[in-house]
Enzyme design. Structure first.
Site, PDB file in Angstrom:
ATOM      1  N   GLU A   1     -19.217 -22.104  -3.823  1.00 16.07           N
ATOM      2  CA  GLU A   1     -20.362 -21.562  -4.547  1.00 16.07           C
ATOM      3  C   GLU A   1     -20.747 -22.463  -5.722  1.00 16.07           C
ATOM      4  O   GLU A   1     -21.941 -22.648  -6.019  1.00 16.07           O
ATOM      5  CB  GLU A   1     -20.050 -20.152  -5.056  1.00 16.07           C
ATOM      6  CG  GLU A   1     -19.881 -19.115  -3.972  1.00 16.07           C
ATOM      7  CD  GLU A   1     -18.448 -19.019  -3.475  1.00 16.07           C
ATOM      8  OE1 GLU A   1     -17.646 -19.959  -3.750  1.00 16.07           O
ATOM      9  OE2 GLU A   1     -18.127 -18.024  -2.786  1.00 16.07           O
TER      10      GLU A   1
ATOM     11  N   PRO B   1      -5.726 -28.729   4.375  1.00 16.20           N
ATOM     12  CA  PRO B   1      -5.683 -27.272   4.224  1.00 16.20           C
ATOM     13  C   PRO B   1      -6.654 -26.787   3.159  1.00 16.20           C
ATOM     14  O   PRO B   1      -6.891 -27.474   2.156  1.00 16.20           O
ATOM     15  CB  PRO B   1      -4.233 -27.001   3.819  1.00 16.20           C
ATOM     16  CG  PRO B   1      -3.762 -28.283   3.210  1.00 16.20           C
ATOM     17  CD  PRO B   1      -4.487 -29.379   3.934  1.00 16.20           C
TER      18      PRO B   1
ATOM     19  N   GLY C   1     -10.572 -31.953  -4.373  1.00 16.94           N
ATOM     20  CA  GLY C   1     -11.768 -32.718  -4.698  1.00 16.94           C
ATOM     21  C   GLY C   1     -11.923 -34.010  -3.924  1.00 16.94           C
ATOM     22  O   GLY C   1     -12.728 -34.855  -4.307  1.00 16.94           O
TER      23      GLY C   1
END
Length: 438
Positions: free
Chosen positions: A68, A271, A313
């Site tokens: 989001e 993962p 990231g």
């Protein structure tokens, strides 16, 4: 449930939250011990501000987690360009890192207050937002009611309503209406999502498309990419990304089954929750496969079977190392994960059939030939094998996926149009405020 019963239930929720407030310390401490909370900023979860409120108009943005947050970055940047202050809340440590990396000091980041009245009231008393913009599917009753009680406009953007959530809310239609009537506008991702919000009492509702499509491709450290590309060389690769419990082992089993057919095969497993890396490394290692964890800094050797992407990231790095990606949470769980980032990076996309959280994106990708759904592990193994062995088919899917994303763009402009009546007055106020200070 009657309207009266719904109002009574919300009142009870308010009092229960207030009563539970003194007991929330152990809960937050437990989450911090698991790495799910920032120990140094836990007070923000109780609504205690970590920074001063800036002068002038201010918009409160909220995005729950990484997906989001990434989706609303271009929207936040667009509004910042008009000179309006923004406080952006998120609910996870990883999403806070994304805010730092992509927005820096241009916004004020805070952790979202717990959805109990003392915390929400304290947050609102300090920040006094002129507008609240909430991303995707964050329906927190106390926050919504407190904003409504203060007549603060609240807009849901990139709104999404899963099959499961819609079925649940439909059983409590009066409760849904008592909450959703507080939204000044709902900007939905798709016509299906929009109709579901209308059914549950939201007004007005418009459809923008998915904001994730209008985000840039996930970034990459070019130096790190070059190092890994040199280590991997011409080896065939495929990736299983955003995986959930059971899907990592499945990917390792597929690797073991295919490596004789495709000598030198490297499987990249990323993962969804890197905290599971220790467990996964042990499980995959017990299968007799040679595994390298990205976090270890150990190079990928010629005999490495699995590269475990246990960092945060770096999805842009992992996706740039392959042309085939299975997107997880679609075989072992429900709902699926976002396929748009792989599509942006020219990747042939595979997924299980449980992808309803991203139904519109998958429909477009499948219709264009950029993605294929598989029934089970055996079907996935067959699809990976086929794409590895047939470069023309693989490249056809890659091109189709990238073209699909390009054709889906426009959600940012549509969302800004829907927000214009709420934002324009704040832009004027901001300019007048700056002129008055000058």
């Amino acid at each position: 449930m009657s309207e009266r019963a719904a109002r009574t239930l919300l009142t009870l929720y308010r009092y229960a939250g207030a009563a539970a407030f003194p007991l929330m310390g152990p809960y937050v401490a437990w989450r911090a011990s698991k790495g799910k909370e920032d120990k140094g900023r836990s007070k923000e979860r109780y609504g205690i501000a970590g920074q001063q409120r800036p002068d002038g108009p201010l918009i409160w943005f909220h995005a729950a987690s990484v997906g989001e947050t990434i989706a609303i970055v271009p929207l936040v940047q667009t509004i910042l360009s008009y000179g309006v202050n923004i406080v952006l809340t998120t609910g996870t440590v990883t999403s806070a890192k994304v805010v730092r990396e992509r927005l820096g000091d241009s916004v004020i980041h805070q952790y979202v207050p717990l959805d109990i009245k003392p915390a929400v009231s304290r947050f609102l008393n300090h920040w006094h937002p002129d507008l609240a913009i909430i991303a995707e599917s964050e329906i927190w009753p106390m926050t919504i009611l407190e904003l409504g009680a203060r007549n603060i406009p609240q807009v849901l953007v990139n709104g999404r309503m899963s099959d499961k959530s819609f079925a649940s809310w439909t059983k409590r239609a009066s409760l849904a209406e008592a909450l959703f009537e507080n939204f000044s506008h709902v900007v939905a991702q798709s016509e299906i999502d929009g109709e579901r919000f209308r059914t549950l009492g939201a007004r007005p509702v418009s459809v923008s498309g998915n904001l994730k499509v209008d985000t840039p491709p996930p970034p990459v450290d070019e130096k790190a990419l070059l190092v890994l590309q040199r280590q991997i060389g011409a080896r065939p690769t495929w990736a299983a990304v955003s995986t959930h419990d059971g899907e990592e082992k499945m990917a390792a089993e597929i690797h073991a089954a295919l490596r004789k057919r495709h000598p030198g095969l490297l499987t990249i497993v990323v993962p969804r929750h890197p905290a599971r890396a220790d467990e996964l490394a042990q499980e995959i290692g017990a299968m007799g496969l040679r595994l390298v964890r990205r976090s270890s800094g150990e190079p990928v050797a010629a005999d490495t079977d699995i590269l475990l992407g246990d960092t945060i990231g770096e999805m842009g790095l992992y996706l740039r190392l392959t042309e085939i990606a299975f997107v997880g949470r679609s075989l072992s769980s429900t709902g699926g994960q976002n396929p748009l980032e792989p599509a942006m990076l020219d990747t042939a996309i595979l997924a299980g059939r449980d992808v309803q959280n991203f139904r519109e994106a998958y429909k477009n990708l499948i219709d264009a030939g950029g993605a294929k759904l598989v029934r089970d592990r055996n079907m996935l193994a067959g699809a990976v094998n086929y794409l590895l062995a047939n470069p023309d088919a693989r490249r056809g899917m890659m091109v189709a996926a990238a073209a699909t994303v390009q054709n889906m763009r426009g959600a940012l402009a549509a969302t800004m149009k829907a927000l214009e009546p709420f934002i324009h007055p704040l832009i004027v106020q901001s300019r007048l405020h700056r002129a008055g200070k000058g």
